[in-house]
Structures are given as C-alpha cells and as structure tokens.
Motif scaffolding. Structure first.
Motif, PDB file in Angstrom:
ATOM      1  N   ARG A  22       6.374  15.160 -39.459  1.00  0.00           N
ATOM      2  CA  ARG A  22       5.683  15.722 -40.618  1.00  0.00           C
ATOM      3  C   ARG A  22       5.034  17.031 -40.179  1.00  0.00           C
ATOM      4  NH1 ARG A  22       5.683  12.222 -44.694  1.00  0.00           N
ATOM      5  NH2 ARG A  22       3.957  13.145 -45.835  1.00  0.00           N
ATOM      6  N   LEU A  23       5.330  18.103 -40.923  1.00  0.00           N
ATOM      7  CA  LEU A  23       4.800  19.428 -40.603  1.00  0.00           C
ATOM      8  C   LEU A  23       4.248  20.082 -41.864  1.00  0.00           C
ATOM      9  CD1 LEU A  23       7.733  20.737 -38.377  1.00  0.00           C
ATOM     10  CD2 LEU A  23       5.519  19.868 -37.600  1.00  0.00           C
ATOM     11  N   PRO A  24       3.224  20.916 -41.714  1.00  0.00           N
ATOM     12  CA  PRO A  24       2.732  21.657 -42.883  1.00  0.00           C
ATOM     13  C   PRO A  24       3.860  22.502 -43.483  1.00  0.00           C
ATOM     14  CG  PRO A  24       1.201  21.855 -41.046  1.00  0.00           C
ATOM     15  CD  PRO A  24       2.444  21.204 -40.513  1.00  0.00           C
ATOM     16  N   ARG A  25       3.918  22.536 -44.809  1.00  0.00           N
ATOM     17  CA  ARG A  25       4.995  23.282 -45.486  1.00  0.00           C
ATOM     18  C   ARG A  25       5.026  24.746 -45.061  1.00  0.00           C
ATOM     19  NH1 ARG A  25       6.709  20.037 -49.844  1.00  0.00           N
ATOM     20  NH2 ARG A  25       5.169  18.506 -50.438  1.00  0.00           N
ATOM     21  N   THR A  26       3.854  25.370 -45.005  1.00  0.00           N
ATOM     22  CA  THR A  26       3.829  26.799 -44.663  1.00  0.00           C
ATOM     23  C   THR A  26       4.342  27.044 -43.249  1.00  0.00           C
ATOM     24  OG1 THR A  26       1.498  26.633 -44.040  1.00  0.00           O
ATOM     25  CG2 THR A  26       1.980  27.402 -46.270  1.00  0.00           C
ATOM     26  N   ALA A  33       1.280  16.942 -44.971  1.00  0.00           N
ATOM     27  CA  ALA A  33       2.464  17.552 -44.359  1.00  0.00           C
ATOM     28  C   ALA A  33       3.737  16.942 -44.915  1.00  0.00           C
ATOM     29  CB  ALA A  33       2.412  17.380 -42.842  1.00  0.00           C
ATOM     30  N   GLN A  34       4.783  17.746 -44.947  1.00  0.00           N
ATOM     31  CA  GLN A  34       6.070  17.268 -45.476  1.00  0.00           C
ATOM     32  C   GLN A  34       6.944  16.744 -44.359  1.00  0.00           C
ATOM     33  OE1 GLN A  34       8.028  20.645 -47.253  1.00  0.00           O
ATOM     34  NE2 GLN A  34       9.005  21.221 -45.350  1.00  0.00           N
ATOM     35  N   PRO A  35       7.775  15.757 -44.656  1.00  0.00           N
ATOM     36  CA  PRO A  35       8.709  15.276 -43.639  1.00  0.00           C
ATOM     37  C   PRO A  35       9.800  16.318 -43.401  1.00  0.00           C
ATOM     38  CG  PRO A  35       8.912  13.997 -45.661  1.00  0.00           C
ATOM     39  CD  PRO A  35       7.836  14.993 -45.880  1.00  0.00           C
ATOM     40  N   VAL A  36      10.093  16.564 -42.144  1.00  0.00           N
ATOM     41  CA  VAL A  36      11.131  17.515 -41.742  1.00  0.00           C
ATOM     42  C   VAL A  36      12.003  16.815 -40.707  1.00  0.00           C
ATOM     43  CG1 VAL A  36      11.567  19.709 -40.562  1.00  0.00           C
ATOM     44  CG2 VAL A  36       9.616  19.504 -42.110  1.00  0.00           C
TER      45      VAL A  36
END
Length: 117
Positions: free
Chosen positions: A21-25, A70-73
C-alpha cells in the motif's frame, strides 16, 4: 490490419508480484519519474530499493509507514531481487510497504513525492 508487437508480461519474464500500500501521490510521481527516464516503474522501484538496501542507510526501525488511505499497488520484481528483499524484511521484521516507502522517500524526498497535484 497490422498486428502490434506484444511486450512480454511480467509473469512471462518470471517476475514475482509484491502487493504493498502506497500513497497515491507517491506512486503517481514514481510513474512520472519512470516516464522521464524511459524505464518501467517496476524497474525504478527495484533500482531504488536495491540502492537503499545496499547503501547501509537501512536501519532497524524504518521511518515511514504507509497511511491507512494508501492504495494497493502491485509491483513486479526479478526473483533474485525478491529473495534479497524477503531476507531483509524477515531479518529485521519490517513490513514490505514500510521498506518500499522508506527507500523511495529517502531516494527522492517526501516533498517532491507527496506534494499535491
């Protein structure tokens, strides 16, 4: 009708998936940096992590942790790198996302990566 050449998929290349999970920006900025350098974003993440883990800057307590929003990547890494990555997180009891986020922020700086827009 002309057929387009198909690039081998990451699975075809034998890469291993890692979901974090990472911040979108941050992820958006990493994609922009990869485009400017004409490399795949997965390769940029792997290069950044390799540099961080080999530098000796990695410390027992990581400074950055992904926020709850955070979004999953899904990142795709070479098998030899994944073995090294897994060893590092198991040896230090780190969360994979924290190691990725810390390495990226240390390499590029939080101001550049996390600013709005």
């Amino acid at each position: 009708m002309q057929q387009q050449a198909r690039r081998a998929s990451f699975a075809d290349e034998g890469r291993i998936a890692l979901s974090v999970r990472l911040p979108r920006t941050l992820h958006r900025r990493m994609r922009e940096i990869a485009l400017r350098r004409d490399v795949r974003v997965n390769d940029l993440y792997q290069e950044t992590l390799t540099s961080y883990m080999d530098s000796g800057r990695a410390r027992p307590v990581l400074l950055f942790s992904p926020p709850a929003s955070a979004q999953p990547v899904t990142l795709w890494f070479a098998p030899d790198f994944m073995a090294k990555f897994r060893y590092a997180i198991e040896q230090h009891d780190w969360l994979p996302g924290s190691l990725v986020l810390t390495a990226v922020v240390e390499q590029f700086g939080a101001d550049q990566l996390l600013e709005a827009g």
